[in-house]
Every structure is written in C-alpha cells, then in structure tokens.
Design an enzyme around this catalytic site. Structure first.
Site, PDB file in Angstrom:
ATOM      1  N   TYR A 166       0.851  -1.203   0.000  1.00 17.06           N
ATOM      2  CA  TYR A 166       0.000   0.000   0.000  1.00 17.06           C
ATOM      3  C   TYR A 166       0.878   1.240   0.000  1.00 17.06           C
ATOM      4  CZ  TYR A 166      -3.497   3.434   1.200  1.00 17.06           C
ATOM      5  OH  TYR A 166      -4.319   4.522   1.171  1.00 17.06           O
ATOM      6  N   GLU A 179       0.381   5.408   0.240  1.00 17.28           N
ATOM      7  CA  GLU A 179      -0.486   6.579   0.356  1.00 17.28           C
ATOM      8  C   GLU A 179       0.046   7.696  -0.531  1.00 17.28           C
ATOM      9  OE1 GLU A 179      -3.335   8.121   0.978  1.00 17.28           O
ATOM     10  OE2 GLU A 179      -3.398   7.487   3.051  1.00 17.28           O
ATOM     11  N   ASP A 187      -9.531  13.107 -23.867  1.00 12.03           N
ATOM     12  CA  ASP A 187      -9.593  11.759 -23.300  1.00 12.03           C
ATOM     13  C   ASP A 187      -9.308  10.800 -24.454  1.00 12.03           C
ATOM     14  OD1 ASP A 187     -10.252   9.261 -22.415  1.00 12.03           O
ATOM     15  OD2 ASP A 187     -12.181   9.823 -21.530  1.00 12.03           O
ATOM     16  N   THR A 206      -7.128   5.648 -20.545  1.00  8.82           N
ATOM     17  CA  THR A 206      -7.063   4.346 -19.882  1.00  8.82           C
ATOM     18  C   THR A 206      -5.803   3.652 -20.405  1.00  8.82           C
ATOM     19  OG1 THR A 206      -8.399   3.359 -21.627  1.00  8.82           O
ATOM     20  CG2 THR A 206      -9.564   4.070 -19.651  1.00  8.82           C
ATOM     21  N   LYS A 254      -7.578  -1.144 -23.499  1.00 10.58           N
ATOM     22  CA  LYS A 254      -8.030  -0.825 -24.863  1.00 10.58           C
ATOM     23  C   LYS A 254      -6.851  -0.952 -25.845  1.00 10.58           C
ATOM     24  CE  LYS A 254     -11.298   2.537 -22.866  1.00 10.58           C
ATOM     25  NZ  LYS A 254     -12.531   1.884 -22.572  1.00 10.58           N
ATOM     26  N   ARG A 293      -5.768  -2.834 -16.429  1.00 10.18           N
ATOM     27  CA  ARG A 293      -6.759  -1.791 -16.083  1.00 10.18           C
ATOM     28  C   ARG A 293      -6.039  -0.670 -15.349  1.00 10.18           C
ATOM     29  NH1 ARG A 293     -11.063  -3.376 -19.047  1.00 10.18           N
ATOM     30  NH2 ARG A 293     -10.097  -5.319 -19.628  1.00 10.18           N
TER      31      ARG A 293
HETATM   32  C1  LIG Z   1     -13.434   7.600 -23.794  1.00 10.69           C
HETATM   33  C2  LIG Z   1     -13.504   6.808 -22.518  1.00 10.69           C
HETATM   34  N1  LIG Z   1     -13.118   7.397 -21.372  1.00 10.69           N
HETATM   35  C3  LIG Z   1     -13.179   6.749 -20.201  1.00 10.69           C
HETATM   36  C4  LIG Z   1     -13.626   5.441 -20.123  1.00 10.69           C
HETATM   37  C5  LIG Z   1     -13.792   4.780 -18.791  1.00 10.69           C
HETATM   38  O1  LIG Z   1     -12.776   3.984 -18.421  1.00 10.69           O
HETATM   39  P1  LIG Z   1     -12.903   3.057 -17.117  1.00 10.69           P
HETATM   40  O2  LIG Z   1     -13.874   1.995 -17.439  1.00 10.69           O
HETATM   41  O3  LIG Z   1     -11.493   2.580 -16.934  1.00 10.69           O
HETATM   42  O4  LIG Z   1     -13.363   3.905 -15.985  1.00 10.69           O
HETATM   43  C6  LIG Z   1     -14.014   4.787 -21.290  1.00 10.69           C
HETATM   44  C7  LIG Z   1     -14.464   3.377 -21.195  1.00 10.69           C
HETATM   45  O5  LIG Z   1     -14.908   2.721 -22.035  1.00 10.69           O
HETATM   46  C8  LIG Z   1     -13.968   5.485 -22.512  1.00 10.69           C
HETATM   47  O6  LIG Z   1     -14.384   4.917 -23.645  1.00 10.69           O
END
Ligand SMILES: Cc1ncc(COP(=O)(O)O)c(C=O)c1O
Length: 448
Positions: free
Chosen positions: A52, A54, A205, A231, A234, A240
C-alpha cells in the site's frame, strides 16, 4: 496458505476457466477489449499486490517506499511513449480507471456548477464526460453542468462550427475531445482555438486510441491539449488503470488534489503492469500491431460496405467503426443478441437520431483484440461475412409471423442456423493464440 486457486477455491477456479474458454472461442470485436501480455500478467500477480502506498510517489505520508522507483519508472516511460518533455508535462500514474481520472480532473479544476462540453452520448461520447443521456438512465450530475456538442449529420464528423457557437454562448470551463464510439480522427487545433477564445481548458480523453497516438498513426493531441487522460487497456493493451497527463502549469493543483484528496493509494501491481506495457509501446512490434489494427478495421468496414451496409461517417480512421443498422430495419439490440448467440462479441450502440437509450440503432465493432490474437486482413474479411450471416438470420427471425416481438431471444437460441454459425465461429476463433494466458484446460471440465 500457499495453495493454488484450484486447490483452495474450485468454484471460482472453474468460473475463471470458463471465462478463459469463452475468450478463446469467441470472436472479440468490442473495441475496448484486448489481450494483455504475459509480462503484464506477471506484474499483476506479483508481490506488488501487497504494497500500500499513500499519496503519490515521493510525497508520501508514510515516508518513501521501495515502490517509488517503480512509479517513477512508469512516469518516465509514459512521458517517453508520448514524446513529452518533462519540463513541460507531468503525468499521474496512480488513478484507478478512466472514468475516475476524468472525474478527478473535473473535481480539481472546476467550481460547482461550472460548465463542461463533451461529445453527446448518441454521437459516441462517454458518460464520464458529463454526457446528457435520455431520461430513465440519467444520473444527475451534481458537481458541474454539462452541455454536449454533436456531429454534423451530413458528414458524421464533429460539428466544429456548432461547437464553437455553443461554446461562445455558454463559456464552458473545460472542452473535451475524445470519445468511446467515434471512428474519425480529431482536429485538435480547432478544439484548442475554440477553447482559447472562450477561456476554457482543453482536455483530451484518448482512452480508446491511446495506442494509436503512441504509434503516431493518428493526430497528436499533446500538441494542443492542456490535459490528456487515458485508460491503459483498450488499444494500449496494458492492465486496467489510467494516466493523467497535465501541462506543468496545472501541476500544483492536479498533483495535490488527486491523491490523497480524491483517492487513496495507487494499485502498485497495476502501475508496474502499465510501466511494462509502456515499454512495449516503444517496440517495432507494437507499432506494427497498431498499423494492423487500423488496416484490419478498414478491411472489415470496406467488406461491410461492399455487402451493401452503411457505416456512420462512411468508414474509419481508427480501431473502431459504427455500423448503422437502421437501413436494414434491425436494432443494435437484436444484432448484439444474435452475435452473442453465435459467439461474436459486439456492442449495441446509439446512432445519431436514436431517441431511446435502451433501443439502439447500431453496433460498434473494433479490431484491437483479434489483431492481438493474430487475425490477418483475410481473417477480418471472414469476420465481416460472419456478421453478414448473423444479420440475415436475425432478419429472417424478425420477419417470421409465428415469432412475436418478445420471442426474438428464444427464437435465436433455438435457431439451427445460429447453432451452425456458432460452431463455425468457434472453430475459427480457437485457432488464434491468446497471449498472456495459459490455455490448457482441466480435462473433462464443462467449459460452455
Ligand atoms: C473515452 C472513454 N473514457 C473513459 C472510459 C472509462 O474507463 P474506465 O472503465 O477505466 O473507468 C471509457 C471506457 O470505455 C472510454 O471509452
């Protein structure tokens, strides 16, 4: 205490074996799915699961820990994978997931009731961008207000002019590019110009196409963005997790607010997995993989168009495409159902003009997972033909006057043509390798 899972928990072990078999014997076309490597799996199951920590590295409440160099290595590799200068950009590697990363940025940089603008969910936007979705499933966004932008119906691409008009009117604090089901590349320069004019932070994003950005096969959001979230699974093909990149001017706010204010300790086994995947991004093998992902997606799209079908925006620049099923008179829900019965994994998706969040007009298809498993362009043509057959069987079932509107699922389950397709898909799918996973199964196990 040191026994294996199979010894201590047969019930759960069997469930995992069944899932492994499902993954092996299914054509995986959900664009956000992928198969990570053995090296990443090793990190996930390592002693780092015990540690862990912090707050973020070198700012610990508990003092520095031995894992700080691992988190630092991850940061260095993240900046390198996206060719970023450490004097201009910083990166947070601890965030647990993409949605949380986005929320962490909003909670850090917005005041209550500030406005944000992201792509509308029916145009492929993601819920974590504050998308307005039709009633019923609507969650009330209490922290900020969201006004979404949409697509130009004539091209199926982002309607930048309308985005500009709306932004001038409502003066959002953050404008977001990036989505979950948008098959085209973005004009980040235009986004930035609009953001600058209205005084908004420009955030990207790139969760879906992060791997393609690293391989320099799509436009580079870092040239224009203030904040970039992603993320790490993908197209990136890691574990994850999420990364938050920020320009140095945001460092003080972002790095102090995110941890420990909005989350506790990072998941160190995952962070190590992300670090090793970021190293893989640098390899020619990975860049070649990214190229094939796009090529294969184009092949599947061209084959579907050749069969007379309609794709939103007419095609794809990326790893995913959207198949508009309205011209065939079939819903995405029914297509998803019949594909599932035939062991093809696709996701129903909204298409512009859908009025219900439950009945959707299209499906989303992606190439990353099957490309990782070694499927070639010829294989992707075969996959398109499997989809064509599934659709035709669905239309036959739908047109049968003896089958009522609520009996579609039962009729699919009992249809001999579906069974035949399923058997062929099974035989097709198991010939491909499944990286990262030992695919030996317990003899005599019931895996279906
Ligand atoms: C564009 C986009 N942002 C964020 C996410 C969310 O990711 P998480 O499931 O890891 O929270 C996704 C998930 O499919 C996504 O397509």
């Amino acid at each position: 205490m040191d026994s294996s899972l199979a010894e201590v928990d047969q019930e759960l072990f069997d469930l995992i074996e069944k899932e492994k078999y499902r993954q092996l014997s299914t054509i995986e076309l959900i664009p956000s799915e992928n198969f990570t490597s053995r090296a990443v799996m090793d990190c996930l199951g390592s002693c780092l699961a015990n540690q862990y920590t912090e707050s973020i590295s070198y700012r610990r409440y508990y003092g520095e820990t031995r894992v700080d160099p691992i988190q630092n290595l991850c940061q260095t590799r993240a900046l390198k994978a996206y060719r970023l200068d450490k004097n201009e950009w910083g990166v947070i590697v601890e965030s647990y997931s993409g949605s949380l990363a986005n929320f962490q940025i909003f909670a850090t940089l917005l005041k209550p009731h500030d406005k944000i603008m992201g792509l509308n969910i029916t145009a492929g936007g993601h819920l974590s961008h504050g998308c307005i979705i039709p009633k019923k499933t609507n969650q009330k966004v209490v922290f900020y207000e969201s006004v979404s932008y949409g697509l130009d119906p004539s091209t199926g691409t982002v309607d930048y002019d309308n985005l500009e008009k709306t932004a001038r009117l409502i003066c959002p604090k953050i404008i977001i590019a990036g989505a979950s089901a948008y098959p085209r590349d973005y004009d980040y320069g235009r986004f930035k110009a609009i953001s600058k004019e209205v005084g908004a932070i420009f955030m990207v994003d790139m969760a879906h196409y992060c791997g393609l950005v690293s391989s320099q096969l799509v436009n580079d959001p870092f040239l224009h963005a203030d904040i970039v979230t992603t993320t790490t699974y993908k197209t990136m093909r890691g574990p994850r997790g999420a990364l938050i990149f920020y320009r140095k001017s945001f460092e003080e706010k972002v790095s102090t607010m995110i941890s420990p204010s909005i989350q506790g300790g990072g998941h160190n086994n995952s962070i190590a997995g992300i670090a090793t995947q970021l190293r893989e991004l640098e390899t020619n093998e990975y860049k070649d993989y990214s190229r094939k992902v796009i090529e294969n997606c184009k092949i599947i799209g061209e084959t579907l168009i050749g069969l007379g079908y309609t794709l939103l925006s007419g095609g794809t620049d990326t790893h995913l495409l959207l198949w508009d099923l309205r011209p065939q008179g079939l819903t995405g829900n029914k297509m998803e159902k019949i594909c599932e019965a035939a062991k093809i994994n696709v996701s129903k998706y909204a298409v512009p003009g859908d009025t219900s969040s439950l009945i959707l007009g299209g499906i989303r298809i992606g190439s990353p997972a099957m490309t990782t498993r070694g499927a070639t362009s010829e294989d992707f043509k075969k996959i398109a033909h499997f989809l064509h057959r599934a659709l035709n069987i669905a239309l036959e079932i739908q047109a049968d006057p003896m089958i009522g509107p609520n009996d579609f699922d039962n009729a699919v389950a009992q249809n001999p043509k579906v069974q035949q397709l399923k058997d062929q898909v099974h035989d097709f799918s198991i010939q491909f390798r499944m990286p990262g996973t030992d695919v030996l199964f317990m003899r005599n196990a019931n895996l279906e």
